[in-house]
Scaffold this active site. Structure first.
Site, PDB file in Angstrom:
ATOM      1  N   GLU A 123       0.748  -1.139   0.092  1.00 31.13           N
ATOM      2  CA  GLU A 123      -0.009  -0.150  -0.065  1.00 31.13           C
ATOM      3  C   GLU A 123       0.861   1.291  -0.126  1.00 31.13           C
ATOM      4  OE1 GLU A 123      -4.082  -0.427   2.107  1.00 31.13           O
ATOM      5  OE2 GLU A 123      -2.911  -1.621   3.139  1.00 31.13           O
TER       6      GLU A 123
ATOM      7  N   ARG B  52      -1.185   8.808   8.940  1.00 34.11           N
ATOM      8  CA  ARG B  52      -0.977   7.314   9.277  1.00 34.11           C
ATOM      9  C   ARG B  52      -0.666   6.801   7.845  1.00 34.11           C
ATOM     10  NH1 ARG B  52      -5.322   3.107   8.966  1.00 34.11           N
ATOM     11  NH2 ARG B  52      -6.129   4.383   7.483  1.00 34.11           N
TER      12      ARG B  52
END
Ligand code: FAD
Length: 518
Positions: free
Chosen positions: A126, A377
């Site tokens: 990711e 994040r």
């Protein structure tokens, strides 16, 4: 103290435990499992069904330094880089090092992750991860994890228990006040753990379940706990929205090769970042917003994944099914997407074992702020944070339980909710609209002033507990965003579009700050 409920503990039924955990997501359940295994009498309280949570909706997976070419060190440096100068390095070390053991715990407790034909774990990639290190189960990792945790947990579980207030007296927490079956009940315990999840549900457009209204964070603030980094909300670049109803299209879709194209069919992310679609989330989010302004719309094209020989219906069954239900076949056509609120970085400030600033009160998971995410994040680090710090909090609780007194009979706590001043009637949607329009992806002193004025009015005059609780937290977010006169990670100010060195620090928000506003 700002109670939103009238009560006197002497007038209501009470139950006693060694520890009360509020919330049945990954953080609360992991903590409760370990507490139970340590021999404590535990109750998990949860306001809806046990499985209704952000955890249950998590798609992409869990980041963990398990692949051969990876290491906790490399995971640590990726986490640091994504956090835009605000990651707490001590906490991030704990996350990346202990994460390996905690994911193995999940596997031992029955959580399934995808494997190769030889039985080895598969890893996907990711944004902003330098190697593929995400373990996953189809596109419903969270459901799988929550199922395994619920199966493992052997303590008491009270569903439909809406925790409204904390029982705090003279700086010490003695449990919670919950509404169960229409009745207030006091749940006493020397230790209370807030695991109520995040607050992205305070925005009109979001990916979260309706339970994510920041209840635990708001209650902790009202009863005196220190909060941290409230201004940082992560907006996810790729959601599909039908009006205000939105669902997430996981970053793993881009990790497997999907690309972003504009109204003219042009792949544009290279204009904004050298990592293209896998740039940090805040960069992709703002790039999509400006490309939408330039050309009208932005789409996610899944077809390059199919060209790699991967069947998207099999790899992403939940996402593709939901899109087909909306009449869009991602095998044939690009999917219109938009950024929406997704993850709450701020929360109750905690130490390495989950302790808040109030004795006897702990916080874990998205409701807490450990500082591991800094200002932005790193994808799939949040479930990891839940299990790593859920586990550590259990040991912190166990230790404090040994010396905190268990005599509640002496403790009389009562409160009166502050009266409604303006007599206006407001709904949760009013709060969500104000947050979306004024404290959203792009903020400015002007928009934040509007938000602060309106949210103060709602906090002072709404009659419903949920609306007031949400407006109070929204106010904390807006004021913290106003104070941070810079842009960093998930916080973008059009009037201060760059990072400023003097703001390279965590922000705090306290009850005293709230009392100056309302
Ligand atoms: C669509 C989506 C996809 C995601 N994908 C990923 C991913 O792939 N990887 C990743 O790492 N992270 C992902 N995340 C983020 C991650 O899922 C969450 O950060 C994490 O699950 C939070 O867990 P939690 O235990 O802190 O809170 P939650 O799982 O939200 O649980 C909170 C619990 O508290 C209860 N509760 C709330 N208020 C009260 C109250 N007043 N009284 C009683 N109970 C209350 C709720 O009912 C719920 O049981 C995703 C999030 C979403 C929404």
């Amino acid at each position: 103290m700002r109670s939103l409920t009238d009560f006197d503990v002497l007038d209501i039924p009470a139950r006693s435990y060694d520890a009360v955990v509020v919330g049945s997501g990954a953080a609360g359940l992991f903590c409760a499992i370990v507490l139970k295994e340590l021999g404590l009498k535990v109750a998990v309280l949860t306001k809806a069904d046990a499985s209704e949570s952000s955890t249950n909706l998590a798609q992409g997976g869990i980041a963990v330094a398990l692949p051969r070419e990876d290491s906790p060190d490399l995971h640590f440096s990726d986490t640091l880089r994504a956090g835009a100068g605000l990651v707490n390095p001590k906490m991030a070390r704990i996350l990346t090092e202990e994460g390996v053991k905690r994911v193995i715990d999940l596997i031992k407790w029955g959580a399934r992750f995808e494997r190769t034909p030889d039985g080895l774990l598969k890893f996907t990639k990711e944004a902003a991860h330098s190697v593929p290190r995400i373990v996953y189960y189809q596109d419903k990792t969270g459901e799988e994890v929550q199922k395994a945790l619920l199966n493992r947990y052997r303590g008491e579980l009270v569903e439909g228990a809406l925790v409204k207030e904390l029982l705090v007296k003279e700086g010490r927490c003695y449990g919670v006040l919950a509404q169960v079956g229409g009745r207030l009940t006091a749940f006493y315990a020397p230790i209370t753990v807030i695991a109520t999840g995040g607050a992205a549900g305070l925005y009109l457009k979001n990916t979260n379940p309706p339970t994510s209204t920041g209840d635990g964070i708001s209650a902790a603030l009202r009863w005196g706990a220190l909060l941290q980094d409230l201004e940082f909300v992560q907006f996810h670049p790729t959601a599909f929205c039908d009006g205000e109803e939105c669902f997430l299209i996981s970053e793993a879709v881009r990790g497997e090769g999907a690309v972003l194209i504009d109204e003219h069919g042009r792949r544009f992310m290279g204009d904004y970042h050298h990592l293209w679609e896998l740039a940090p989330r805040d960069v992709v989010t703002r790039a999509i917003e400006s490309q939408k302004e330039l050309t009208g719309a932005v789409y996610l094209d899944f077809r390059p994944i199919e060209k790699r020989g991967i069947d998207i219906y099999k790899r992403f069954p939940t996402i593709t099914r939901k899109l087909l239900e909306k009449g869009i076949d991602p095998k044939r056509e690009p999917v219109p997407i938009t950024p929406v609120a997704h993850y709450y970085i701020g929360g109750v400030k905690v130490d390495t074992f989950g302790r808040s600033s109030i004795e006897g009160l702990f916080a874990v998971g998205e409701a807490s702020c450990t500082g591991v995410h800094g200002a932005n994040r790193l994808a799939s680090n949040s479930l990891l944070e839940c299990i790593v710090f859920g586990n550590r909090a259990a040991y912190g609780v166990y230790r404090d339980f040994m010396y905190l007194s268990r005599d509640f009979t002496e403790v009389r706590i009562s409160a009166t909710s502050y009266p409604s001043r303006f007599g206006g009637e407001f709904t949760l949607t009013d709060v969500k609209r104000i947050m979306w329009e004024n404290v959203g992806i792009v903020r400015s002193a002007e928009s934040l002033t509007i938000a602060i004025e309106k949210l103060s009015e709602i906090a002072l005059s709404a009659s419903g507990w949920e609306v007031r609780s949400s407006a109070i937290l929204g106010l904390g977010i807006a004021v913290s965003a106003m104070r941070r006169e810079e842009s960093r990670g998930g916080h973008y100010r059009s009037d201060f579009p760059y990072e400023r060195e003097e703001f390279r620090k965590h922000s705090q928000f306290s009850l005293a700050d709230l009392e100056r506003l309302i």
